[in-house]
Design a protein around this motif. Structure first.
Motif, PDB file in Angstrom:
ATOM      1  N   GLU A 189      35.085  14.634  55.551  1.00 31.68           N
ATOM      2  CA  GLU A 189      33.654  14.542  55.256  1.00 31.68           C
ATOM      3  C   GLU A 189      33.408  14.717  53.759  1.00 31.68           C
ATOM      4  O   GLU A 189      32.573  14.024  53.164  1.00 31.68           O
ATOM      5  N   VAL A 190      34.128  15.669  53.143  1.00 27.50           N
ATOM      6  CA  VAL A 190      34.011  15.876  51.695  1.00 27.50           C
ATOM      7  C   VAL A 190      34.506  14.633  50.951  1.00 27.50           C
ATOM      8  O   VAL A 190      33.890  14.177  49.971  1.00 27.50           O
ATOM      9  N   LEU A 191      35.630  14.058  51.424  1.00 28.41           N
ATOM     10  CA  LEU A 191      36.260  12.921  50.759  1.00 28.41           C
ATOM     11  C   LEU A 191      35.341  11.692  50.739  1.00 28.41           C
ATOM     12  O   LEU A 191      35.258  10.959  49.736  1.00 28.41           O
ATOM     13  N   ARG A 192      34.627  11.457  51.819  1.00 31.98           N
ATOM     14  CA  ARG A 192      33.697  10.316  51.851  1.00 31.98           C
ATOM     15  C   ARG A 192      32.624  10.458  50.771  1.00 31.98           C
ATOM     16  O   ARG A 192      32.243   9.472  50.113  1.00 31.98           O
ATOM     17  N   LEU A 193      32.115  11.673  50.595  1.00 29.19           N
ATOM     18  CA  LEU A 193      31.078  11.894  49.588  1.00 29.19           C
ATOM     19  C   LEU A 193      31.648  11.814  48.176  1.00 29.19           C
ATOM     20  O   LEU A 193      30.966  11.368  47.232  1.00 29.19           O
ATOM     21  N   VAL A 194      32.920  12.243  48.006  1.00 26.66           N
ATOM     22  CA  VAL A 194      33.586  12.100  46.703  1.00 26.66           C
ATOM     23  C   VAL A 194      33.683  10.631  46.329  1.00 26.66           C
ATOM     24  O   VAL A 194      33.394  10.219  45.190  1.00 26.66           O
ATOM     25  N   ALA A 195      34.072   9.806  47.323  1.00 26.62           N
ATOM     26  CA  ALA A 195      34.233   8.369  47.065  1.00 26.62           C
ATOM     27  C   ALA A 195      32.907   7.710  46.732  1.00 26.62           C
ATOM     28  O   ALA A 195      32.863   6.679  46.041  1.00 26.62           O
ATOM     29  N   GLN A 196      31.810   8.338  47.198  1.00 30.37           N
ATOM     30  CA  GLN A 196      30.485   7.789  46.891  1.00 30.37           C
ATOM     31  C   GLN A 196      29.972   8.262  45.537  1.00 30.37           C
ATOM     32  O   GLN A 196      28.849   7.911  45.145  1.00 30.37           O
ATOM     33  N   GLY A 197      30.780   9.055  44.827  1.00 29.00           N
ATOM     34  CA  GLY A 197      30.423   9.476  43.480  1.00 29.00           C
ATOM     35  C   GLY A 197      29.623  10.757  43.412  1.00 29.00           C
ATOM     36  O   GLY A 197      29.096  11.095  42.353  1.00 29.00           O
ATOM     37  N   HIS A 198      29.535  11.514  44.509  1.00 27.27           N
ATOM     38  CA  HIS A 198      28.765  12.743  44.493  1.00 27.27           C
ATOM     39  C   HIS A 198      29.492  13.838  43.695  1.00 27.27           C
ATOM     40  O   HIS A 198      30.728  13.928  43.712  1.00 27.27           O
ATOM     41  N   SER A 199      28.723  14.671  43.038  1.00 26.26           N
ATOM     42  CA  SER A 199      29.289  15.826  42.336  1.00 26.26           C
ATOM     43  C   SER A 199      29.556  16.948  43.355  1.00 26.26           C
ATOM     44  O   SER A 199      29.099  16.894  44.499  1.00 26.26           O
ATOM     45  N   ASN A 200      30.296  17.958  42.884  1.00 26.77           N
ATOM     46  CA  ASN A 200      30.566  19.093  43.781  1.00 26.77           C
ATOM     47  C   ASN A 200      29.267  19.755  44.249  1.00 26.77           C
ATOM     48  O   ASN A 200      29.135  20.165  45.407  1.00 26.77           O
ATOM     49  N   ARG A 201      28.285  19.902  43.351  1.00 25.05           N
ATOM     50  CA  ARG A 201      27.019  20.511  43.736  1.00 25.05           C
ATOM     51  C   ARG A 201      26.304  19.653  44.781  1.00 25.05           C
ATOM     52  O   ARG A 201      25.768  20.187  45.770  1.00 25.05           O
ATOM     53  N   GLN A 202      26.308  18.333  44.584  1.00 24.82           N
ATOM     54  CA  GLN A 202      25.642  17.453  45.553  1.00 24.82           C
ATOM     55  C   GLN A 202      26.326  17.502  46.920  1.00 24.82           C
ATOM     56  O   GLN A 202      25.670  17.517  47.962  1.00 24.82           O
ATOM     57  N   ILE A 203      27.668  17.549  46.898  1.00 23.89           N
ATOM     58  CA  ILE A 203      28.405  17.640  48.168  1.00 23.89           C
ATOM     59  C   ILE A 203      28.079  18.955  48.874  1.00 23.89           C
ATOM     60  O   ILE A 203      27.859  18.990  50.093  1.00 23.89           O
ATOM     61  N   ALA A 204      28.019  20.046  48.104  1.00 24.86           N
ATOM     62  CA  ALA A 204      27.713  21.357  48.692  1.00 24.86           C
ATOM     63  C   ALA A 204      26.335  21.354  49.337  1.00 24.86           C
ATOM     64  O   ALA A 204      26.144  21.866  50.444  1.00 24.86           O
ATOM     65  N   ASP A 205      25.366  20.749  48.644  1.00 24.67           N
ATOM     66  CA  ASP A 205      24.013  20.693  49.199  1.00 24.67           C
ATOM     67  C   ASP A 205      23.969  19.827  50.452  1.00 24.67           C
ATOM     68  O   ASP A 205      23.277  20.158  51.427  1.00 24.67           O
ATOM     69  N   GLU A 206      24.706  18.735  50.426  1.00 24.98           N
ATOM     70  CA  GLU A 206      24.699  17.805  51.566  1.00 24.98           C
ATOM     71  C   GLU A 206      25.309  18.453  52.813  1.00 24.98           C
ATOM     72  O   GLU A 206      24.811  18.275  53.934  1.00 24.98           O
ATOM     73  N   LEU A 207      26.401  19.183  52.629  1.00 20.24           N
ATOM     74  CA  LEU A 207      27.134  19.746  53.778  1.00 20.24           C
ATOM     75  C   LEU A 207      26.794  21.218  54.041  1.00 20.24           C
ATOM     76  O   LEU A 207      27.384  21.820  54.944  1.00 20.24           O
ATOM     77  N   TYR A 208      25.857  21.795  53.245  1.00 22.05           N
ATOM     78  CA  TYR A 208      25.451  23.194  53.420  1.00 22.05           C
ATOM     79  C   TYR A 208      26.638  24.154  53.292  1.00 22.05           C
ATOM     80  O   TYR A 208      26.823  25.068  54.100  1.00 22.05           O
ATOM     81  N   ILE A 209      27.448  23.883  52.269  1.00 19.43           N
ATOM     82  CA  ILE A 209      28.542  24.790  51.957  1.00 19.43           C
ATOM     83  C   ILE A 209      28.491  25.122  50.476  1.00 19.43           C
ATOM     84  O   ILE A 209      27.692  24.551  49.717  1.00 19.43           O
ATOM     85  N   SER A 210      29.314  26.064  50.035  1.00 17.68           N
ATOM     86  CA  SER A 210      29.281  26.475  48.629  1.00 17.68           C
ATOM     87  C   SER A 210      30.112  25.521  47.770  1.00 17.68           C
ATOM     88  O   SER A 210      30.991  24.800  48.263  1.00 17.68           O
ATOM     89  N   GLU A 211      29.809  25.512  46.455  1.00 11.72           N
ATOM     90  CA  GLU A 211      30.609  24.705  45.518  1.00 11.72           C
ATOM     91  C   GLU A 211      32.063  25.172  45.520  1.00 11.72           C
ATOM     92  O   GLU A 211      32.985  24.361  45.372  1.00 11.72           O
ATOM     93  N   ARG A 212      32.264  26.501  45.679  1.00 12.03           N
ATOM     94  CA  ARG A 212      33.633  27.017  45.722  1.00 12.03           C
ATOM     95  C   ARG A 212      34.411  26.421  46.878  1.00 12.03           C
ATOM     96  O   ARG A 212      35.590  26.080  46.756  1.00 12.03           O
ATOM     97  N   THR A 213      33.722  26.268  48.030  1.00 11.25           N
ATOM     98  CA  THR A 213      34.376  25.682  49.199  1.00 11.25           C
ATOM     99  C   THR A 213      34.694  24.210  48.959  1.00 11.25           C
ATOM    100  O   THR A 213      35.777  23.721  49.323  1.00 11.25           O
ATOM    101  N   VAL A 214      33.767  23.477  48.317  1.00 12.97           N
ATOM    102  CA  VAL A 214      34.022  22.063  47.992  1.00 12.97           C
ATOM    103  C   VAL A 214      35.237  21.951  47.089  1.00 12.97           C
ATOM    104  O   VAL A 214      36.129  21.109  47.292  1.00 12.97           O
TER     105      VAL A 214
END
Length: 940
Positions: A884-909
């Motif tokens: 799930e993280v990898l799909r958002l990475v491929a879409q160009g999302h930043s770590n902060r954007q991925i964290a917000d999208e998946l409701y997890i912390s940037e550290r976890t991303v």
């Protein structure tokens, strides 16, 4: 003589026949005085003897002081047994409760062993006058003889006197026991009265029999006395028809006895009056000393009393006599004026002092009573020393009820004595009343003691010592804190700024907990003993003083615990050793996570406790051993030790405060083997909603609140309550001094995982990490690394895998096989676990569950092996969450954007990205995205 009792005797004989096949039977025989209970029991003993059974009996008397357990000593002697003095009474560290439990078990064991050779019949007559320790033995025998072929028959008078409210409760408890049968003996019917009259050598018309039956209610002793009275009045012969009964019949048995008594020669009346002041039984030399008659005259007088059916000989010892019935003695005594009564008592006291010159300790109790009853005459204060001496003897024999009564006599006789004498008697009385569990009286006595000490100007050491002894005893029985604190303050106040062992003992009684503010739970924390008091107490030569400075709630590291074990083993007082080893065993069990070592130490505690006969320590050790067997997955051993623990806990009775520990033990079994989760939830929610009074209960509230939340989450009920408890515990667990905080956090986190309360997970992960960093290890059936793994899994943190691995390693080392299986299972189904690891983890879990017999867990693990999975073998172990993280990475999302999208912390991303770069051997996010397109991940 026994007539008209065919039904009652048949009932008892039937019981006699049953005990060979059904085991022990207890029969309670009740009836008014003179109704024939004693004759019925004597006839039963004759029948048993004819059948070859062993027979033993004892009779209690109102005015005769006998040592505690004297009735049972007499019973054992008649069975050619001995009450072995290997009891721990001589151990200065033994407690009253422990002594009583030991004696009960010793007596029960002796009777059981004797019954293995041939059945036994035991009769106890007039148990309304049985001493309290002997009553406790009777209660234990009624419930505990089991399959032993023993018929136990106990009788008492009805109605029960309101002078002894404790007997009413005791009798009611005996009747409620399902192992007992009840036989109420009532008056004879007209044929029975006619038979009794005939047995006495008389005949009577039907009219006379009818009148006699109606007027006496068929009471055999009443009828017999009227027949004797009529014979004495009407005729020297015994062959006339009993028609004189048409005259007015005296309204009571006592009146009939008094009429017969008044017709005796004057010297016989005098001797019987003197004898009645002594007790139901007396020895010829004592009576001679008291009456002043020469031997020949006294012998003639006694023969006259025997012929007139006022006295009878006994088989207790030569030249010992007793009244034929307690009613006879009571009737004679009732005829005295108060002036005569007082003087007879004083003459008895002085005669006993002369006869037992130099041996007053043999009759100290009787002397105290006679002086007390003659307190209207000058010189009654001579009874103080006898009352104090007899009370001390009673206390040494753990008969605290009698000690309290004697010290009450001493305080009454000392009313006009010097204040120091009164204060000394009063504090000893307060102590005896406490140990006799007469708490209300003890508190009042302690208040008077304080006043007397203050008025007397007693030495500080005397006041401090007395206050400590009484406060310590009140503390042991859970008395109200107000009087304990008052005694402590008075004792400390008397010492001023002086610091010695008296001060230290009083300081060690101080409250060592304080409340923790919380809107949901009543919470207390341990603040520890006064350091200066500990230092002083530890400098004494008394092991018990040193042991009092040791408490299980004090934090100790493993080195300190090992040091405590070594010291405790070197102590000479068993109770001090038990206290030290128990504290160390609690350390190993609840703080250090060393469960196998804890098992060994608890078994050592159990061995010592059994050796000295202390039941409370045995109960605690067996309960702890059971919990540890469950923790280690030794379920068969757990069930066996649970049965042993239940037997010992039953001996402690309903007053025992071990209920919560017993339910916690069942909670442990339920967690691994399934059980009544709704019942567990209900119990723990009630407990924390209204916790019982007492130090241990108050300190345990946070742990039991966490267990309540865990049970409620598994029961599927009270989810709102569980969340409220979890939120309350989040702040409580961070408070220093909270007991068993490792268990608090672990069980609360278990509830979070069950409820899916993801927003609470980060808090409890931090709490668990902090506890681990402090050096504290696991609570039984829990694991701090597993707790972190659960919370990190909820938080979707890849660090969960490392925590799972640490948990499995730790659990294997500890021997926690059941929880090891659960850890394998939970790691296998965690979303952060790759398929490559999933299968072997499930195989390990299945093997452990099957070996341990954890059926429900085994079924879950089997089901997990066939659950559908979207993992692909060629995806390098990249997990579902990582994709799930990898799909958002491929879409160009930043770590902060991925964290917000998946409701997890940037550290976890960041952690997910690091893991995927390593798994795919990618150098950066671009290569990782390219690898994902090649595997078709972005389209799935």
């Amino acid at each position: 003589m026994l007539v008209g009792r065919t039904h009652e005797l048949d009932t008892l004989v039937q019981c006699l026949n049953e005990i060979r096949t059904t085991g022990a039977i207890t029969v309670l025989v009740t009836g008014e005085p003179g109704v024939g209970k004693t004759s019925l029991l004597a006839t039963l003993r004759d029948a048993a003897t004819q059948r070859g059974l062993a027979v033993a009996s004892d009779v209690s008397n109102e005015r005769t002081w006998r040592p505690p357990y004297a009735s049972w000593t007499s019973v054992l002697e008649r069975l050619d047994l001995a009450l072995v003095p290997a009891s721990p009474a001589s151990d200065p560290g033994i407690s009253p409760d422990e002594h009583r439990f030991h004696m009960s078990r010793t007596i029960m064991g002796s009777i059981r062993d004797a019954a293995s050779s041939r059945p036994i019949v035991i009769t106890l007559d007039d148990i309304q006058w049985l001493d309290q320790p002997s009553r406790e033995v009777l209660t234990h025998l009624t419930a505990g003889l089991g399959t032993a072929p023993v018929l136990l028959v106990a009788s008492w008078r009805t109605p029960v006197s309101d002078r002894d409210p404790n007997f009413s409760s005791f009798a009611a408890n005996l009747r409620r026991d399902p192992a007992t049968r009840w036989l109420d003996v009532s008056g004879l019917d007209e044929p029975g009265v006619a038979a009794l009259v005939a047995r006495l050598g008389q005949a009577a018309s039907p009219t006379a029999i009818r009148r006699l039956t109606a007027e006496t209610n068929g009471n055999p002793f009443y009828v017999s006395e009227i027949v004797r009275l009529t014979l004495d009045h009407d005729s020297p012969g015994r062959d006339q028809k009993l028609e004189g009964v048409h005259r007015d019949i005296p309204p009571s048995i006592r009146d009939v006895v008094r009429l017969r008594f008044d017709r005796l020669p004057e010297q016989t009346r005098h001797v019987l009056s003197v004898a009645a002041i002594l007790s139901p039984g007396f020895d010829f030399p004592i009576l001679r000393a008291l009456t002043g008659l020469d031997e020949s005259d006294l012998l003639d007088t006694i023969d006259d009393a025997l012929d007139s059916d006022f006295l009878r000989t006994t088989d207790r010892r030569p030249e010992h006599y007793e009244f034929i019935h307690g009613i006879v003695r009571e009737a004679i005594a009732a005829g005295w004026s108060s002036s005569r009564r007082v003087r007879l008592h004083r003459r008895a006291a002085e005669a006993l002092e002369r006869h037992f010159a130099g041996r007053h300790e043999l009759v100290a109790g009787d002397l105290a009573l006679h002086y007390f009853e003659s307190r209207g005459i000058e010189g009654a204060n001579r009874g103080i020393v006898h009352a104090m001496a007899s009370a001390e003897q009673a206390s040494r024999e753990f008969d605290f009820a009698r000690a309290a009564d004697l010290l009450t006599i001493a305080t009454d006789l000392a009313a006009t004595e010097h204040l120091a004498v009164r204060a000394d008697a009063e504090w000893r009385r307060a102590l005896a009343l406490t140990e006799a569990l007469r708490i209300g009286d003890a508190v009042a006595s302690a208040e008077r003691m304080i006043e007397l000490f203050q008025d007397a100007g007693a030495s500080p050491e005397t006041v401090a010592h007395a206050c400590w002894r009484v406060a310590h005893a009140l503390n042991a029985v859970g008395a109200d804190a107000a009087i304990r604190n008052r005694l402590r303050r008075v004792g400390l106040g008397s010492l001023g700024d002086h610091r010695d062992i008296h001060w230290a003992r009083l300081r060690l009684l101080s409250d060592t907990i304080e409340s923790v503010p919380n809107d949901v739970l009543f919470v207390a924390r341990w603040v520890g003993y006064d350091a200066e008091a500990q230092r002083i107490a530890r400098q004494t030569d008394l092991d018990e003083d040193v042991a009092q400075t040791i408490e299980s709630f004090d934090p100790r590291n493993p080195y300190q615990t090992r040091n405590l074990i070594a010291h405790a083993r070197a102590w000479h007082q068993p109770r001090a050793t038990l206290r030290g080893l128990t504290a160390a065993a609690n350390d190993l069990t609840y703080r250090h996570g060393e469960f196998r070592q804890a098992m060994s130490l608890w078994n050592e505690v159990l061995t010592i406790a059994r050796r000295i006969g202390t039941i409370p320590w045995q109960a605690n050790a067996l309960n702890q051993i059971t919990l540890l067997h469950v923790t280690l997955g030794e379920f068969d051993l757990a069930v066996a030790s649970k049965h042993l623990a239940d037997e010992v806990n039953a001996e402690l009775g309903p007053a025992s405060d071990a209920e919560a520990l017993l339910v916690e033990r069942d909670f442990a079994l339920t967690h691994y083997l399934d059980g009544d989760w709704p019942g567990q939830a209900s119990y723990w929610l009630r407990f924390v909603g209204d916790p019982p009074r007492g130090l241990e209960a108050q300190l345990a509230v946070p742990l039991y609140a966490a267990m309540a939340a865990s049970a409620a989450s598994r029961a599927g009920t009270a989810g709102t309550h569980a969340l409220r408890l979890i939120d309350a515990l989040a702040s409580i667990a961070a408070t220093p001094g909270i007991q068993q905080v490792n268990g608090v956090v672990a069980w609360a986190a278990d509830a979070i995982a069950q409820l899916g309360a993801n927003d609470r997970a980060a808090t409890f992960d931090r709490l668990a990490a902090g506890i681990m960093a402090s050096g504290m290890r696991d609570y039984p059936q829990t694991s701090l690394p597993l707790t972190r793994a659960r919370m990190l899994t909820v938080l979707d943190d890849p660090l969960a895998q490392r925590m799972f691995d640490d948990a499995r390693d730790t659990l294997a080392a500890q021997g926690q096989k059941p929880l090891l299986g659960i850890a394998c299972y939970e790691q296998a189904i965690a979303p952060t676990t790759s398929i490559a690891r999933r299968k072997p983890l499930l195989r390990q879990a299945i093997a452990l569950f099957e070996t341990l017999g954890m059926t429900t867990w085994h079924e879950r693990a089997i089901a997990a092996t066939s659950a559908p999975s979207d993992d692909h073998p060629d995806l390098a172990g990249v997990t579902r969450r990582e994709r799930e993280v990898l799909r958002l990475v491929a879409q160009g999302h930043s770590n902060r954007q991925i964290a917000d999208e998946l409701y997890i912390s940037e550290r976890t991303v960041h952690a997910h990205l690091r893991n995927m770069l390593h798994k795919t051997d990618s150098a950066n996010r671009t290569e990782l995205s390219s690898w994902a397109r090649g595997k078709g991940i972005l389209e799935s």
